[in-house]
Write a protein that holds these residues in place. Structure first.
Motif, PDB file in Angstrom:
ATOM      1  N   GLU A  87       0.807  -1.212   0.000  1.00 13.47           N
ATOM      2  CA  GLU A  87       0.000   0.000   0.000  1.00 13.47           C
ATOM      3  C   GLU A  87       0.843   1.266   0.000  1.00 13.47           C
ATOM      4  O   GLU A  87       0.519   2.241  -0.638  1.00 13.47           O
ATOM      5  N   SER A 121      -8.020  -2.830  -4.378  1.00  9.83           N
ATOM      6  CA  SER A 121      -6.710  -3.272  -3.890  1.00  9.83           C
ATOM      7  C   SER A 121      -6.755  -3.880  -2.506  1.00  9.83           C
ATOM      8  O   SER A 121      -5.838  -4.598  -2.117  1.00  9.83           O
ATOM      9  N   SER A 159      -3.226  -4.533   1.666  1.00 12.00           N
ATOM     10  CA  SER A 159      -3.561  -3.810   0.445  1.00 12.00           C
ATOM     11  C   SER A 159      -2.398  -3.919  -0.525  1.00 12.00           C
ATOM     12  O   SER A 159      -1.227  -3.948  -0.120  1.00 12.00           O
ATOM     13  N   GLN A 204      -0.865  -2.622  -4.554  1.00 10.80           N
ATOM     14  CA  GLN A 204      -0.876  -1.428  -5.387  1.00 10.80           C
ATOM     15  C   GLN A 204      -0.486  -1.791  -6.801  1.00 10.80           C
ATOM     16  O   GLN A 204       0.374  -2.652  -7.017  1.00 10.80           O
ATOM     17  N   ALA A 227      -5.902  -7.395  -7.464  1.00 11.09           N
ATOM     18  CA  ALA A 227      -6.799  -6.250  -7.650  1.00 11.09           C
ATOM     19  C   ALA A 227      -7.515  -6.422  -8.981  1.00 11.09           C
ATOM     20  O   ALA A 227      -7.438  -5.570  -9.859  1.00 11.09           O
TER      21      ALA A 227
END
Length: 677
Positions: free
Chosen positions: A150, A427, A444, A446, A452
């Motif tokens: 993240e 995400s 999370s 990215q 995602a």
């Protein structure tokens, strides 16, 4: 840390020697094993230190060939017992277990010694003098997988970080790891079906470049190896007259049921009118078509199918004409009968590509999904006992709207990964406590990564007493065939001990009691004074070591006593539950009897009302007849009067006539002669 490439992967001796030095087993060539063990004991609990000593000796020297110490020295006897109990374990396996135990004791040890060059030194005081010293090989740098986190940093997942053979080797919690896999990877896809059966993850069908797939792929969760299953069609168990049509499909559901897989629904090129149910037998590698009774649902894809006891609960989806659905159907797997359920309350709006889960074998949860124009992040709960929908208040870090996500439950926690919102992939990997309805973010990622994306699959498995999440595939602008694994941390999977935690907004979900004993034992095992380590190794017997430790025996007795108390409490709760069920059954019986009596009274009342109405009609008819009779009597009286008057008039006329004739004769007037006409 990452997974080893396979069961035959090199155990990375450089990391092992660094771990041995850090643990206190390294030193100068003249140092003794006793001194090394004493140094380790000062750093770790005695049982852990002795186990580390045995593994170190097994890894550096080999199986124990020295005689048992004759002098009565508890430490030396324990050290010999620890080493001798490992039998013929391979040195690489001993290295792997040594590093595993050290990392469990001190997960951050490697970061403190990574920059230090460690030279291995082998202590040979108790060793076989014929065994030569072992030098560490050159460093090996395996393939590195990276996932953006993240904050933009890169999480490296190298095989040298964790020396393990299966998914139980994941040493990083709450982070997605891309393990090294063997075998030929399946074709990239999304909207496929995934299920775990006998420690293998099966992948069936899906969508690739707009084409539906019909292949069955399997990933061995132990060897991390991909393979394709060559399947064949056979006559159905319940429909022996028909053969299976293995048409390519996507948007279907794959459920493990007993020792077989069940595939249900899905989009095909030539859709049927109703939902089809097929079964795969992994022993014979055959697909069978199952005949279902009752009113089958209309064919669809993007639905949710949840196993509740011995039934499959299907909700929503999109039919072949792209019409969104929000109907509810239940398939009894024992009788293979469909039932369309009429619910009360406000159901979720029509949708597809949502996620569903069941809690406490009673509550069906529906989250997210999408229509043709928007995505949702609403949560709906269906009480499967009274078939009533409710929409409770969500708490915590409520996820953003999404569709095409995947979910799986571990205990009372519902993990959800992936999905999209018509703009980009989601995400965050989130988890919902289904008892408190509190959301939290697990991790999370990215960038445009498979985690995602839409249409990925998510399954759960367990290794060494720890749970593992496994994701596969997905689409976020490109199709994926990558596997990622995540080990949830203890804080996210530990179930609350209390049963009183209610779900907000009048949705009370009782917690299952079946894992209470396991939770308490796990908690007791984590005590600092006298830990119990259980390592599943063939030909390893550490019972003498455990018996030599009185504190361990006391702890075992305490655990047994606690277990007996918990089992007694569970039995008491089960008896109470049976009593409540009996009372509920009696109440239901009384209610049924009262309902029947009420219906009987209502029937009698309706009959009396009908009889009263008929009597009223009869009275009205009699009154009308009476009025008619009175009129007739008056008319009769009038006619009688008229008749009497007429008779009187005739009589008077006759009298006058007879009187006129006599007087005329007397007057000489002849009587009138009768003339015939």
């Amino acid at each position: 840390m990452a997974l080893a490439r396979s069961s035959s992967a090199i155990a990375y001796p450089d990391r092992f020697y660094a771990a041995a030095s850090y643990a206190g087993f390294g030193g100068s060539p003249k140092s003794s094993s006793s001194a090394a063990a004493d140094g380790a004991i000062s750093r770790f609990p005695s049982d852990v230190a002795l186990l580390l000593y045995g593994l170190y000796q097994q890894a550096t020297v080999g199986p124990c060939n020295v005689p048992k110490p004759r002098a009565w020295n508890p430490v030396e006897h324990s050290k010999w017992t620890s080493w001798n109990g490992l039998g013929n374990m391979a040195s690489t396996e001993a290295m792997r277990l040594f590093v595993k135990i050290l990392e469990e004791e001190d997960p951050s040890w490697y970061s403190r010694v990574a920059d230090t060059k460690v030279e291995p030194v082998i202590d040979v005081e108790m060793n076989n003098p014929n065994v030569e010293s072992i030098s560490p090989p050159e460093e090996i740098y395996p393939e590195t997988k990276t996932i953006s986190t993240e904050n933009g940093s890169v999480l490296e997942t190298q095989d040298k970080d964790v020396i393990m053979e299966s998914l139980g080797s994941v040493g990083v919690y709450d982070q997605w790891i891309a393990p090294s896999v063997a075998g030929q990877r399946p074709r990239p896809r999304y909207e496929h079906g995934a299920a775990v059966l006998q420690e293998k993850m099966y992948i069936y069908g899906g969508n690739h470049n707009g084409r539906y797939l019909s292949d069955l792929q399997v990933w061995d969760l132990k060897s991390l190896t991909w393979s394709k299953v060559e399947t064949k069609a056979s006559a159905g168990t319940f429909d022996p007259s028909s053969e299976v049509s293995l048409a390519p499909c996507a948007g279907h559901s794959l459920i493990s049921w007993g020792d077989k897989l069940i595939m249900i629904a899905g989009h095909t090129k030539d859709p049927s009118e109703t939902v089809a149910v097929k079964e795969f037998d992994p022993y014979t590698c055959t697909w069978s078509s199952l005949r279902a009774y009752g009113k089958a649902p209309v064919s669809r894809g993007g639905q949710s199918v949840t196993l509740v006891g011995t039934s499959l609960v299907m909700f929503g989806g999109e039919d072949a004409m792209r019409s969104l659905l929000n109907d509810l159907h239940i398939l009894d797997l024992e009788t293979m009968t469909w039932d369309e359920i009429d619910t009360v309350g406000v159901p979720p709006s029509p949708r597809s590509a949502h996620a569903a889960a069941v809690h406490a074998e009673r509550y069906l949860l529906i989250f997210g999904g999408g229509s043709h124009a928007t995505c949702f992040n609403d949560l709906h709960v269906l009480d499967l006992q009274n078939m009533e929908w409710s929409r409770p208040t969500q708490r915590g870090e409520i996820p953003s709207p999404r569709a095409g996500h995947a979910g799986v439950t571990i205990g009372e926690n519902w993990f959800i990964a992936g999905g999209g919102n018509n703009k980009s992939g989601v995400s965050e990997t989130v988890v919902l406590n289904m008892s408190t309805l509190v959301w939290s973010v697990v991790t999370s990622v990215q960038g445009r990564v498979p985690l995602a994306s839409e249409g990925l699959s998510l399954v759960a498995s367990s290794f060494g007493g720890e749970d593992i999440l496994v994701s596969f595939g997905g689409y976020n602008g490109r199709y994926s065939n990558e596997v990622h694994v995540l080990k949830p941390s203890q804080k996210s999977t530990l179930q609350p001990k209390a049963v009183e935690n209610p779900v907000p907004d009048s949705v009370t979900v009782p917690l299952p009691m079946k894992n209470t004993t396991r939770d308490v034992v796990t908690e007791l095992e984590s005590l600092q004074d006298g830990k119990i380590r259980e390592i599943a190794i063939d030909n390893v017997d550490l019972d003498p070591l455990k018996k030599s430790d009185e504190s361990t025996e006391r702890l075992i007795l305490a655990l047994k006593s606690e277990k007996e108390e918990l089992e007694a409490a569970v039995a008491k709760e089960q008896m109470h539950t049976l009593q409540l069920k009996q009372e509920l059954a009696d109440a239901v019986t009384r209610k049924t009897d009262l309902t029947k009596e009420l219906q009987s009274v209502r029937s009698q009342l309706a009959a009396e009302q009908s009889r009263c109405f008929k009597l009223e009609v009869d009275v009205a008819e009699l009154r009308q007849k009476l009025q008619t009779m009175e009129a007739l009597e008056k008319e009769l009286e009038l006619l009688q009067r008229q008749k009497a008057a007429s008779e009187q008039a005739v009589l008077s006329a006759k009298q006058r006539q007879s009187s006129g004739g006599v007087w005329g004769w007397l007057a000489g007037s002849p009587p009138e002669s009768k003339v015939n006409p």
